[in-house]
Write a protein that holds these residues in place. Structure first.
Motif, short mmCIF file in Angstrom:
data_model
loop_
_atom_site.label_atom_id
_atom_site.label_comp_id
_atom_site.label_asym_id
_atom_site.label_seq_id
_atom_site.Cartn_x
_atom_site.Cartn_y
_atom_site.Cartn_z
N UNK A 1 0.86 -1.18 0.00
CA UNK A 1 0.00 0.00 0.00
C UNK A 1 0.89 1.23 0.00
N UNK A 2 0.36 2.33 -0.53
CA UNK A 2 1.14 3.56 -0.68
C UNK A 2 0.44 4.72 0.01
N UNK A 3 1.19 5.45 0.82
CA UNK A 3 0.70 6.67 1.45
C UNK A 3 1.39 7.84 0.78
N UNK A 4 0.64 8.64 0.04
CA UNK A 4 1.23 9.74 -0.70
C UNK A 4 0.80 9.76 -2.14
N UNK A 5 0.11 8.68 -2.56
CA UNK A 5 -0.42 8.58 -3.92
C UNK A 5 -1.88 8.14 -3.81
N UNK A 6 -2.82 9.08 -3.81
CA UNK A 6 -4.23 8.77 -3.53
C UNK A 6 -4.86 7.74 -4.46
N UNK A 7 -4.43 7.68 -5.71
CA UNK A 7 -5.07 6.80 -6.68
C UNK A 7 -4.49 5.39 -6.68
N UNK A 8 -3.57 5.10 -5.75
CA UNK A 8 -3.04 3.75 -5.63
C UNK A 8 -3.59 3.12 -4.35
N UNK B 1 7.15 9.60 -0.09
CA UNK B 1 6.24 8.48 -0.26
C UNK B 1 6.52 7.47 0.83
N UNK B 2 5.46 6.82 1.33
CA UNK B 2 5.62 5.73 2.29
C UNK B 2 4.94 4.49 1.74
N UNK B 3 5.67 3.38 1.71
CA UNK B 3 5.14 2.11 1.25
C UNK B 3 5.05 1.14 2.42
N UNK B 4 3.98 0.36 2.49
CA UNK B 4 3.80 -0.60 3.57
C UNK B 4 3.61 -2.00 2.99
N UNK B 5 4.25 -2.98 3.62
CA UNK B 5 4.24 -4.36 3.15
C UNK B 5 3.85 -5.30 4.30
N UNK B 6 3.45 -6.54 4.01
CA UNK B 6 3.12 -7.49 5.08
C UNK B 6 4.32 -7.85 5.95
N UNK B 7 5.52 -7.82 5.37
CA UNK B 7 6.76 -8.11 6.10
C UNK B 7 7.87 -7.24 5.58
N UNK C 1 21.71 -2.95 -6.09
CA UNK C 1 22.12 -3.85 -5.01
C UNK C 1 20.89 -4.30 -4.23
N UNK C 2 20.90 -5.56 -3.80
CA UNK C 2 19.78 -6.15 -3.09
C UNK C 2 19.93 -5.92 -1.59
N UNK C 3 18.89 -5.40 -0.97
CA UNK C 3 18.87 -5.16 0.47
C UNK C 3 17.53 -5.61 1.03
N UNK C 4 17.46 -5.72 2.35
CA UNK C 4 16.20 -6.01 3.04
C UNK C 4 15.88 -4.81 3.92
N UNK C 5 14.66 -4.30 3.81
CA UNK C 5 14.26 -3.13 4.58
C UNK C 5 14.29 -3.42 6.09
N UNK C 6 14.47 -2.36 6.88
CA UNK C 6 14.57 -2.50 8.33
C UNK C 6 13.24 -2.78 8.98
N UNK C 7 12.14 -2.48 8.29
CA UNK C 7 10.81 -2.74 8.84
C UNK C 7 9.84 -2.97 7.71
N UNK C 8 8.57 -3.17 8.04
CA UNK C 8 7.55 -3.41 7.02
C UNK C 8 7.17 -2.12 6.29
N UNK C 9 7.52 -0.98 6.87
CA UNK C 9 7.21 0.32 6.27
C UNK C 9 8.49 0.97 5.75
N UNK C 10 8.45 1.44 4.52
CA UNK C 10 9.63 2.05 3.91
C UNK C 10 9.30 3.49 3.51
N UNK C 11 10.05 4.43 4.07
CA UNK C 11 9.89 5.84 3.72
C UNK C 11 10.87 6.21 2.62
#
Length: 300
Positions: free
Chosen positions: A178-185, A257-263, A272-282
């Motif tokens: 889900x996206x916070x910052x893009x109303x139509x998504x 923009x803020x994106x939220x994921x299940x994990x 480069x491949x990384x893993x986010x520190x939390x389920x929410x990415x700013x």
């Protein structure tokens, strides 16, 4: 201010292909009085070497490597708050940022000449999960393709990403976001989400055809999950930069923009491949954060 230049070389760049070019690169810069060279010994050394180069008086750092090398050096320059410029000699697999600067095909002599005579331009830089990026940040299919490409040893250059993307095209199952910052998504399953500062992704894909590194904005691309036929159309369109016209694609220009994921999601940052520190990415854009040397007309 007197400019003092140096090279930071990543000998693992381009799957080690840079090693054969290294003597010619060093000689081209040495012939113009640039003899100070730092070389990485392990992944992530770029940050420490950049800090050392700045402490030793370097005001122009030439990144000899790929997008990851460029991004790490840029991040260290920004964090140092030093008056230091970034130049690039393209030696990676995709070289997306070098394309942005118009230097992806420069010879060692041309790159050295640009460092000696080029005019600096200040460009925007993105931040994702606290990490600076020059070119792109991607989730879902993008990160999955990068992970797959790291296992491919029989190809080089753009062919690596194209081959990996084709293999993943028919099997990847999508990502919930889900996206916070893009109303139509709205929240739902997507094939991928990319947030771009530059136009290119994976060397061959024009994922953000209207992006600019000087407009103070990031170009987000939300691509809904779809059937195989639609995925093939998307693949072909992304190669040409015409995919934004497809019904499954929702573009947006954002400052943050803020994106939220299940994990905690896997994410591609500057190749480069990384893993986010939390389920929410700013994510956000930092305008005019970095001074670079680009080919004449590349950023106009």
């Amino acid at each position: 201010m007197t400019q003092t230049s140096c090279l930071i070389i990543n000998p693992a760049a381009g799957r080690g292909g840079i090693r054969a070019q290294s003597p010619d690169i060093r000689e081209a810069f040495r012939a113009r009085g640039i003899a100070k060279v730092y070389e990485t010994a392990a992944r992530g050394d770029e940050e420490a070497l950049t800090r050392r180069a700045i402490q030793e008086g370097c005001t122009t750092i030439v990144a000899v490597g790929g997008d990851g090398t460029c991004g790490r050096i840029a991040g260290a320059i920004i964090e140092s708050k030093a008056q230091c410029r970034l130049a690039v000699f393209a030696a990676g697999t995709g070289n997306d940022f070098a394309k942005t600067l118009g230097v992806e095909r420069f010879t060692p002599d041309e790159a050295a000449q640009l460092v000696m005579r080029g005019q600096e331009t200040r460009i925007d830089v993105g931040v994702a999960d606290g990490i600076y990026f020059l070119n792109s940040c991607g989730f879902g299919f993008d990160a999955s393709v990068l992970e797959a490409s790291n296992r491919i040893r029989f190809l080089k250059g753009n062919a690596v990403y194209i081959y990996a993307a084709l293999k993943q095209l028919f099997s990847y199952r999508g990502v919930d976001v889900s996206a916070n910052g893009v109303p139509w998504v709205t929240r739902g399953k997507m094939l991928m989400v990319t947030v771009s500062n530059g136009r290119w992704l994976g060397g061959a894909f024009k994922i953000a055809p209207s992006a600019s590194v000087t407009d103070g904005l990031l170009d987000a691309c939300f691509i809904g999950d779809s059937n195989v036929v639609q995925r093939i159309k998307l693949f072909a369109g992304a190669l040409r930069g015409t995919h934004l016209e497809l019904p499954s694609v929702k573009p947006a220009q954002v400052q943050q923009l803020t994106l939220a994921f299940p994990g905690n999601p896997s994410m591609e940052i500057d190749g480069e491949l990384r893993v986010a520190r939390s389920r929410t990415v700013d994510l956000r854009c930092v305008p005019r954060a970095l001074a670079v040397l680009a080919a004449p007309g590349a950023l106009s």
